[in-house]
Design an enzyme around this catalytic site. Structure first.
Site, PDB file in Angstrom:
ATOM      1  N   PRO A  68      -6.952  40.070  31.377  1.00 31.83           N
ATOM      2  CA  PRO A  68      -6.417  38.702  31.331  1.00 31.83           C
ATOM      3  C   PRO A  68      -6.291  38.041  32.698  1.00 31.83           C
ATOM      4  CG  PRO A  68      -4.837  40.295  30.419  1.00 31.83           C
ATOM      5  CD  PRO A  68      -6.087  41.042  30.712  1.00 31.83           C
ATOM      6  N   GLU A 113      -1.655  48.711  28.642  1.00 32.50           N
ATOM      7  CA  GLU A 113      -1.152  47.689  29.567  1.00 32.50           C
ATOM      8  C   GLU A 113      -2.127  47.404  30.700  1.00 32.50           C
ATOM      9  OE1 GLU A 113       1.663  45.948  28.847  1.00 32.50           O
ATOM     10  OE2 GLU A 113       1.577  47.151  27.014  1.00 32.50           O
ATOM     11  N   ARG A 125     -26.944  34.108  22.929  1.00 33.49           N
ATOM     12  CA  ARG A 125     -27.624  32.903  22.439  1.00 33.49           C
ATOM     13  C   ARG A 125     -28.330  32.140  23.538  1.00 33.49           C
ATOM     14  NH1 ARG A 125     -25.006  28.741  21.713  1.00 33.49           N
ATOM     15  NH2 ARG A 125     -25.582  28.245  19.578  1.00 33.49           N
ATOM     16  N   ASP A 132     -25.886  22.244  22.750  1.00 31.19           N
ATOM     17  CA  ASP A 132     -24.552  22.730  22.436  1.00 31.19           C
ATOM     18  C   ASP A 132     -23.479  22.074  23.305  1.00 31.19           C
ATOM     19  OD1 ASP A 132     -24.927  24.492  20.375  1.00 31.19           O
ATOM     20  OD2 ASP A 132     -25.357  26.183  21.695  1.00 31.19           O
TER      21      ASP A 132
HETATM   22 CL1  6GU Z   1     -10.508  40.093  28.842  1.00 34.72          CL
HETATM   23  N1  6GU Z   1      -8.297  41.152  27.877  1.00 34.72           N
HETATM   24  C1  6GU Z   1      -7.074  41.077  27.336  1.00 34.72           C
HETATM   25  N2  6GU Z   1      -6.417  42.195  27.048  1.00 34.72           N
HETATM   26  N3  6GU Z   1      -6.462  39.932  27.073  1.00 34.72           N
HETATM   27  C2  6GU Z   1      -7.142  38.826  27.357  1.00 34.72           C
HETATM   28  C3  6GU Z   1      -8.419  38.822  27.904  1.00 34.72           C
HETATM   29  C4  6GU Z   1      -8.978  40.033  28.169  1.00 34.72           C
HETATM   30  N4  6GU Z   1      -8.806  37.552  28.078  1.00 34.72           N
HETATM   31  C5  6GU Z   1      -7.807  36.805  27.648  1.00 34.72           C
HETATM   32  N5  6GU Z   1      -6.797  37.554  27.209  1.00 34.72           N
END
Ligand code: 6GU
Length: 235
Positions: free
Chosen positions: A89, A116, A154, A169
């Site tokens: 994230p 985690e 794609r 797109d």
């Molecule tokens: Cl790549 N991994 C996780 N665990 N949560 C996320 C993400 C990735 N991208 C957005 N939220």
């Protein structure tokens, strides 16, 4: 293009990879996608891949040993090393610009985390490109890997069959606009008419109208909030 997926949950990918677009692209030899289970590189009878964080804190971290061994083994399985993408994230936010950059590569290695996150030494050792699919938390990188593979595939030549459809797109082209409304038959549905201009046969006028619709849709999009007024009731 070759794509490797490194994951603790390989089963998540099976129906996705065998599905219509990707399944056909793989059978046609346009994309070579391989899955490796990180747990195959764990030691001991328990094949442990995760442990508690030093210093305390919630959850479990992926141990560096199995992850680094897995990446090294997969990289060495082909003379061409892949761009290593770590799904987390905190990474660079995925957008169509990044998708286009990834689609231009010959080999990608997608490293999916769970729990985690990764022990920090995984980053120090492997220096991956960290990628996130948005500012929210998923339980693991697998869903993010599927989003990346879908969006990248794609753009690989001949996967869609119709290169023009990818060019039209949303988020394509220099302005990165979302697509405006589109219509098919019937010409009238519950009193709603297809806009006259689309039936006019004037291609210049149609292109101008579509561009303006895309500009309007792009402006509207970012301001929609969830309120009681956005609930639609049926009679
Ligand atoms: Cl790549 N991994 C996780 N665990 N949560 C996320 C993400 C990735 N991208 C957005 N939220």
């Amino acid at each position: 293009m070759r794509i490797d997926i490194l994951t603790l949950f390989p089963d998540i990918f099976t129906s996705f990879l065998d599905g219509s677009l990707l399944g056909a692209a793989r059978i046609a030899g346009l994309i070579d996608i391989r899955i490796t289970n990180i747990r195959d590189f764990a030691d001991g009878v328990h094949r442990q891949v995760d442990d508690r964080p030093f210093g305390g804190g919630p959850g479990m971290l992926l141990m560096p040993g199995p992850v680094v061994d897995c990446v090294e083994s997969v990289q060495q399985s082909d003379p061409l090393p892949g761009h290593l993408l770590m799904l987390t994230p905190g990474g660079r936010r995925l957008d169509q610009q990044l998708v286009e950059e990834l689609a231009a590569k010959d080999r990608l290695v997608l490293l999916c985390g769970r729990y985690e996150g990764f022990d920090a030494r995984v980053r120090q050792t492997l220096q991956p490109i960290e990628i996130s699919i948005g500012d929210y938390v998923l339980s693991g990188g697998e869903v993010a890997a599927m989003a990346i593979i879908d969006a990248v595939a794609r753009l690989v030549p001949s996967v869609l069959g119709d290169e023009e459809s990818a060019r039209q797109d949303s988020f394509s082209g220099p302005e990165r606009l979302v697509e405006g409304p589109q219509y098919t038959r019937p010409r009238e549905f519950r009193g709603l008419q297809v806009p006259e201009v689309l039936l006019s046969g004037d291609h210049g006028k149609i292109a101008g109208w579509r561009h303006q619709q895309a500009v309007d849709a792009t402006r509207r999009r970012s301001t929609t909030e969830l309120t009681p007024a956005t609930v639609v009731t049926f009679q």
